[in-house]
Design a protein around this motif. Structure first.
Motif, short mmCIF file in Angstrom:
data_model
loop_
_atom_site.label_atom_id
_atom_site.label_comp_id
_atom_site.label_asym_id
_atom_site.label_seq_id
_atom_site.Cartn_x
_atom_site.Cartn_y
_atom_site.Cartn_z
N ALA A 102 0.71 -1.13 -0.21
CA ALA A 102 -0.15 0.14 -0.05
C ALA A 102 1.16 1.53 0.24
O ALA A 102 0.54 1.92 -0.87
N SER A 103 1.92 1.00 0.46
CA SER A 103 2.77 2.79 0.99
C SER A 103 3.52 2.49 -0.49
O SER A 103 3.93 3.54 -0.95
N LEU A 104 4.22 1.73 -0.97
CA LEU A 104 4.34 1.36 -2.34
C LEU A 104 3.67 2.49 -3.45
O LEU A 104 4.38 2.74 -4.13
N GLY A 105 2.37 2.13 -3.24
CA GLY A 105 1.61 1.68 -4.13
C GLY A 105 0.98 3.83 -4.44
O GLY A 105 1.52 4.48 -5.14
N THR A 106 1.36 4.71 -3.02
CA THR A 106 1.55 5.36 -2.43
C THR A 106 2.24 6.50 -3.40
O THR A 106 2.31 7.57 -3.36
N VAL A 107 3.28 5.99 -3.26
CA VAL A 107 4.40 6.69 -3.38
C VAL A 107 4.64 6.79 -4.80
O VAL A 107 5.51 7.49 -5.35
N ARG A 108 4.76 5.37 -5.26
CA ARG A 108 4.11 5.62 -7.17
C ARG A 108 3.39 6.58 -7.51
O ARG A 108 3.71 7.34 -8.86
#
Length: 829
Positions: free
Chosen positions: A682-688
Motif C-alpha cells: 500500500a505504501s509503495l503504491g502511494t509513493v509511486r
C-alpha cells in the motif's frame, strides 16, 4: 464477677496483645478517636501509618482493626493482594459479608464489571481488523491491547503508529470505543469497562450510607500502601474530599499504612482531618518491654539483642522467640542471622525448608515444593510449619519473608554453598518457565502481556535465572523490558525491579546500579528514557535528525518483527519472537569500579538493539518528527538490513518528507523480501502515485488489497489512483468499500464526499461530509469541501459558514480562502 464485666487479667491481655507493648501511644490515640464525635474538631477520619520495612506497620494496623471491632465497628482490611479499585471493593464486600453485612448492590455491580470486562476483551480482539481465519489481526490486536491495558484509549507510541497512517492516528481510540459501544447495551456498561471506579464508587458510597444505620463505625484499613497507593491514592482522596462519588457517612474512618509519608501535594489540605503516625524502631525502653513480655530478661542477653537489632521489632521478636540463654546465643543478624532465627529448631528438614523458602520472593505451596526440592505431601507439611514463623508475612494466600530476615538467609546460602545456591535458583527458574509455558498454550502471544498471571510467572523465571547467573538472563531481561515498554511505564517498572531485586539478592552491586539507572531513566523520561539508556550501554549511535542511511552494511541479520500472514496488517511485534541469528550474550559484568557507576559497554543481540531503534522511531513518528524516525530506522537497518518491516516503515516515513526515490527503493525491497506484506504494498503504491506513475501505483495497491480486501487506508489510496486515471466509477467503488470497512474513519467519508462532488452528485456529497464532521468536528478539509458543495448548490450562507470555519481551524488553508472569496463575490455581486 458480674456478667459482662471485663476482668483485670483480660485488660492486661488486651493491652499486651500481639506483643504490641511498645505502641501504646498509637493504640490509645486510635481508640480515643471512637470516643470523639465526628462533629468534634478533634475527630480524625484518616490515619496514615508509615515507616521503614520491619518497623511493625502491618502488626499495628491489625491491632487497629481489633480495637475498631471492640468498638462495634464494621471493618475491612486490604493489602497488596488487591491490585485495582474493583479488587479492593471485592475484598471489602467479602469481609463485610463475613461480619453479617452484605453490600448486595455493590456485589452485583462488581459481578457485572467482571462479565463486561471479559466480553470487552473478547469483542475487541475479535472485532478490530479480524483476519480471514477469524483470529485478530496484528493491527486489531495493537488497538485492543492498548485500550484494554488502561491507556485511556488515546493512541500510544508503539502499538498504533506502524498500523495506521498518521492521518488516521487520531481515530484509533474512537474505533475501539465504537466496538465496545456496539457490544454493550448501554453507555454505563462501556464506562464499567473503561472507567470502573467511576461506576462502582457511587454504589459503594450508597451502600456505606445504608450500612451506617446498623453499625456505629465503619473502618477501612489499607495496608502496604507503598504498593497500592499508586492506584488507590487519587481514588481515596476523591472519595473522602469531594462529592464526585456521593456522600459518605461521617462514621467512616480510614487507615492507610505504607513506607512513605502521605503525599503533601494531595493530602496537605486534609491535615485537620487526618493523623500521621510515623513509626520508628523501638526505643530502648520499648524494646526491653517487648523482650520482657516474651520472657527475655537476662541483662547480658537483652543488651546484646538491643545492640544487634537496632530496635527493629521484627528482629527483636525473632530473637525473643529463640529464648536465648546467654549473650553468646544472640548472634549478629548481618553475619549469622539464620543461626539466630533457627538455632533452636533441631529438625534439619525444617531448617533446610526455612532457608529454601527464602529463595523465592513470594511463596505458595507449589513454589515451596520446588524450592525445598520435596514431594507434595512433605511440602504441605513443611509449608504449614513455615506459615507459623514470625518473619513469614501472609499476603492473601501466599507468604513473603520479611526483608530483614530474608536478606541474611540469602547471604548465608550464597556464601556457604555457591553451587547449591545456583542449583536452587536454577530449579525454580525451570519451574516458573514450565508454569509460564502452560499459561501460553493455545494463546496469541500479544495477549499475554495483559495477563497478570503470565507476567508474574515470567518475572519469577527471570529473577531466578538472574540469581543463578544464567549467562543469557541479562539480555533476555532487557529484551523483555523493551517489550514491556510498549505496554506502559507500570509494566516496564516491574521488569526494572526484577533486575534490581536479583542484583541485590545475588550480591551483584553492579546489577543494582543498572536497575537504579533504569528506574531513574523511567522516572525522568518515561519508557523512551529507558530505551535510550539501554542503547547507551550498548554504545549505540545518538539520535540526530540527519539523513537516512539506506543500504548500510550488515552487522548481524535477524528478524525483529513477528511474521504476519495474509489478511492482517503489520505492526511491531507484541512478543519477543525474534529470528534465530547467532546470539551474543553477557553475564553480570563484575568489573565496575564503584557502585552506581555507568555500566561498562555491554553486548546485546542485534535484533534487540534494532527493535529499540524501531520503537524510538515510532515514538518520533507519533510526534510527527518523521526525520528523526527515519534516522532511527537507518540505525535499525544497519543491525538487521534484511528486515522487511523496518524497510516498509522507513519507506512510509520517507514519503511525507518528499524523498520519494529513497522511499520507493525501501518499499520495493520490502515487498521483494516479504510479498505478503499488505502495508508495504500500500505504501509503495502511494509513493509511486506521488512520482506520477499511476499505473504502477494501481498494481501495488491492487496487490495490497488482494492480500487484505478490507484495508481501508489502501482503499482510499486506490481511489486516488483511480482519480488520476480518470476512472470515476472505480474511484467511487473503492471509497464505498473504504467506508464500509472503516465506518469510523472521517478521512474515508470526506474522500468519498470529494468523489461524489467531482461526479456532480453534490447532495450525496453533503451527506458524506456530514458523516465526516460528525466523526471529527475539527476536520478543516471536510468543512472546506462541504462549503464548496453548498456553493455549487447555491447555498451561499451555508457555504460561507463552512469555509469560514475551515479557515478558523487552519488559517493558512489557501484552497479554502479561494473558495470563500468566490462565495463572497457571488453573494455580493
Amino acid at each position: 464477677m458480674t456478667r459482662g464485666r471485663v476482668s483485670l487479667q483480660e485488660r492486661v491481655r488486651r493491652r499486651t496483645r500481639a506483643g504490641l507493648v511498645a505502641r501504646s501511644a498509637e493504640r490509645e490515640l486510635f481508640r480515643r478517636n471512637f470516643d470523639t464525635s465526628p462533629d468534634d474538631g478533634r475527630h480524625r477520619f484518616l490515619f496514615h501509618v508509615h515507616g521503614t520495612a520491619g518497623v511493625g506497620k502491618t502488626r499495628l494496623v491489625r491491632e487497629f482493626e481489633h480495637l475498631a471491632r471492640e468498638q462495634g465497628a464494621l471493618t475491612a482490611y486490604v493489602d497488596e493482594t488487591s491490585g485495582s479499585v474493583p479488587e479492593v471493593l471485592e475484598a471489602v464486600c467479602r469481609q463485610f459479608a463475613a461480619q453479617g453485612h452484605r453490600l448486595k448492590d455493590l456485589e452485583r455491580t462488581l459481578a457485572t464489571h467482571r462479565e463486561r470486562r471479559h466480553e470487552a476483551e473478547t469483542a475487541a480482539l475479535a472485532a478490530l481488523a479480524p483476519a480471514p481465519d477469524g483470529a485478530p489481526s496484528a493491527g486489531g490486536m495493537a488497538l485492543a491491547r492498548a485500550g484494554l491495558a488502561g491507556l485511556g484509549l488515546v493512541p500510544g507510541v508503539a502499538p498504533f503508529t506502524a498500523v495506521l497512517d498518521p492521518e488516521q492516528l487520531a481515530h484509533g481510540a474512537d474505533r475501539l470505543r465504537s466496538v465496545l459501544a456496539a457490544r454493550f447495551r448501554s453507555h454505563e456498561d462501556v464506562r464499567l469497562v473503561l472507567d470502573p471506579a467511576s461506576v462502582l464508587t457511587p454504589v459503594l458510597a450508597d451502600e456505606l450510607d445504608a450500612v451506617a444505620s446498623d453499625v456505629p463505625w465503619i473502618v477501612l484499613l489499607l495496608d502496604t500502601y507503598e504498593r497500592t497507593g499508586p492506584f488507590l491514592d487519587t481514588w481515596l482522596h476523591d472519595l473522602l474530599t469531594t462529592d464526585r462519588h456521593g456522600a459518605l457517612p461521617d462514621t467512616v474512618v480510614v487507615v492507610t499504612a505504607g513506607q512513605h509519608p502521605a503525599d503533601p501535594a494531595r493530602w496537605g489540605t486534609f491535615a485537620d482531618f487526618m493523623t500521621s503516625l510515623p513509626l520508628q524502631p523501638f526505643t530502648e525502653a520499648e524494646a526491653r518491654g517487648l523482650l520482657a513480655e516474651r520472657g527475655v530478661t537476662a541483662e547480658p542477653v537483652v543488651a546484646e539483642a538491643l545492640r544487634l537489632t537496632g530496635g527493629l521489632p521484627v528482629l527483636l521478636s525473632t530473637i525473643a522467640g529463640t529464648r536465648p540463654a546467654g549473650p553468646e546465643d544472640v548472634t549478629d543478624p548481618s553475619a549469622t542471622a539464620v543461626e539466630r532465627f533457627l538455632k533452636w529448631e533441631q529438625d534439619p528438614g525444617r531448617r533446610f525448608a526455612a532457608l529454601a523458602g527464602a529463595l523465592p520472593r513470594l511463596l505458595d505451596v507449589d513454589v515451596f515444593a520446588v524450592a525445598a526440592d520435596c514431594d507434595r505431601d512433605r511440602a504441605e507439611e513443611l509449608y504449614t510449619w513455615v506459615e507459623t514463623l514470625p518473619f513469614a508475612d501472609r499476603l492473601g494466600g501466599r507468604l513473603r519473608y520479611h526483608d530483614i530476615v530474608r536478606a541474611p538467609m540469602l547471604r548465608l546460602q550464597r556464601g556457604r554453598s555457591p553451587r547449591g545456591w545456583a542449583d536452587g535458583h536454577g530449579r525454580l527458574a525451570r519451574a516458573f518457565r514450565r508454569w509460564r509455558e502452560q499459561t501460553e498454550s493455545g494463546r496469541d502471544t500479544g495477549t499475554l502481556w495483559l495477563d497478570e498471571t503470565w507476567c508474574e510467572l515470567r518475572l519469577g523465571e527471570l529473577y531466578h535465572r538472574l540469581c543463578a547467573d544464567d549467562p543469557t538472563a541479562v539480555p533476555d531481561t532487557l529484551q523483555d523490558l523493551v517489550e514491556a515498554c510498549d505496554q506502559g511505564e507500570a509494566l516496564a517498572g516491574r521488569w526494572i525491579r526484577v533486575l534490581e531485586d536479583a542484583g541485590r539478592d545475588a550480591g551483584v552491586l553492579d546489577a543494582v546500579a543498572w536497575g537504579g539507572q533504569l528506574a531513574g531513566a523511567l522516572a525522568a523520561g518515561g519508557t523512551e528514557g529507558v530505551l535510550d539508556t539501554v542503547l547507551t550501554w550498548a554504545g549505540a549511535p545518538p539520535t540526530s535528525p540527519g539523513p537516512a542511511q539506506p543500504g548500510a552494511g550488515p552487522v548481524q541479520p535477524g528478524a525483529a518483527y513477528r511474521p504476519v500472514g495474509a489478511g492482517s496488517r503489520p505492526v511491531p511485534a507484541g512478543d519477543t519472537g525474534y529470528g534465530a541469528p547467532p546470539r551474543q550474550t553477557q553475564a553480570w559484568p563484575r568489573s565496575l569500579p564503584v557502585y552506581g557507576a555507568i555500566p561498562s559497554r555491554i553486548t546485546l543481540p542485534a535484533p534487540l538493539l534494532a527493535r529499540i531503534h524501531r520503537d524510538r522511531a515510532l515514538a518520533h513518528a507519533a510526534r510527527h518528527n518523521r526525520l528523526a524516525a527515519v534516522v532511527e530506522l537507518g540505525h535499525a537497518l544497519a543491525l538487521t538490513p534484511d528486515d522487511p518491516r523496518t524497510l516498509a516503515l522507513r519507506g512510509e516515513y520517507l514519503r511525507p518528507l518528499g524523498r520519494h526515490a529513497e522511499a520507493v527503493a525501501d518499499l520495493e525491497r520490502a515487498t521483494a523480501l516479504d510479498p505478503a506484506d499488505a502495508y508495504a504494498w500500500a505504501s509503495l503504491g502511494t509513493v509511486r502515485l506521488a512520482l506520477g506513475r499511476p499505473e504502477e501505483a494501481r498494481t501495488a495497491l491492487d496487490r495490497a488489497l488482494a492480500l487484505e480486501p478490507d484495508y481501508a487506508w489502501a482503499l482510499v489510496r486506490r481511489a486516488r489512483v483511480a482519480r488520476e486515471l480518470g476512472d470515476t466509477e472505480g474511484r467511487l467503488a473503492a471509497l464505498d468499500r473504504a467506508v464500509a470497512a472503516d465506518p469510523g474513519s472521517a478521512w474515508a467519508h470526506c474522500e468519498r464526499g470529494d468523489a461524489l462532488h467531482a461526479a456532480g452528485r453534490d447532495r450525496e456529497a453533503l451527506d458524506a461530509y456530514d458523516r465526516a464532521l460528525a466523526l471529527d468536528p475539527g476536520y478543516a478539509s471536510a468543512y472546506a469541501s462541504r462549503g464548496a458543495a453548498h456553493h455549487r448548490l447555491g447555498h451561499l450562507d451555508e457555504a460561507l459558514a463552512d469555509l469560514e470555519r475551515a479557515l478558523e481551524l487552519n488559517p493558512s488553508y489557501a484552497w479554502a480562502r479561494e473558495r470563500r472569496d468566490g462565495v463572497l463575490q457571488d453573494r455580493d455581486g
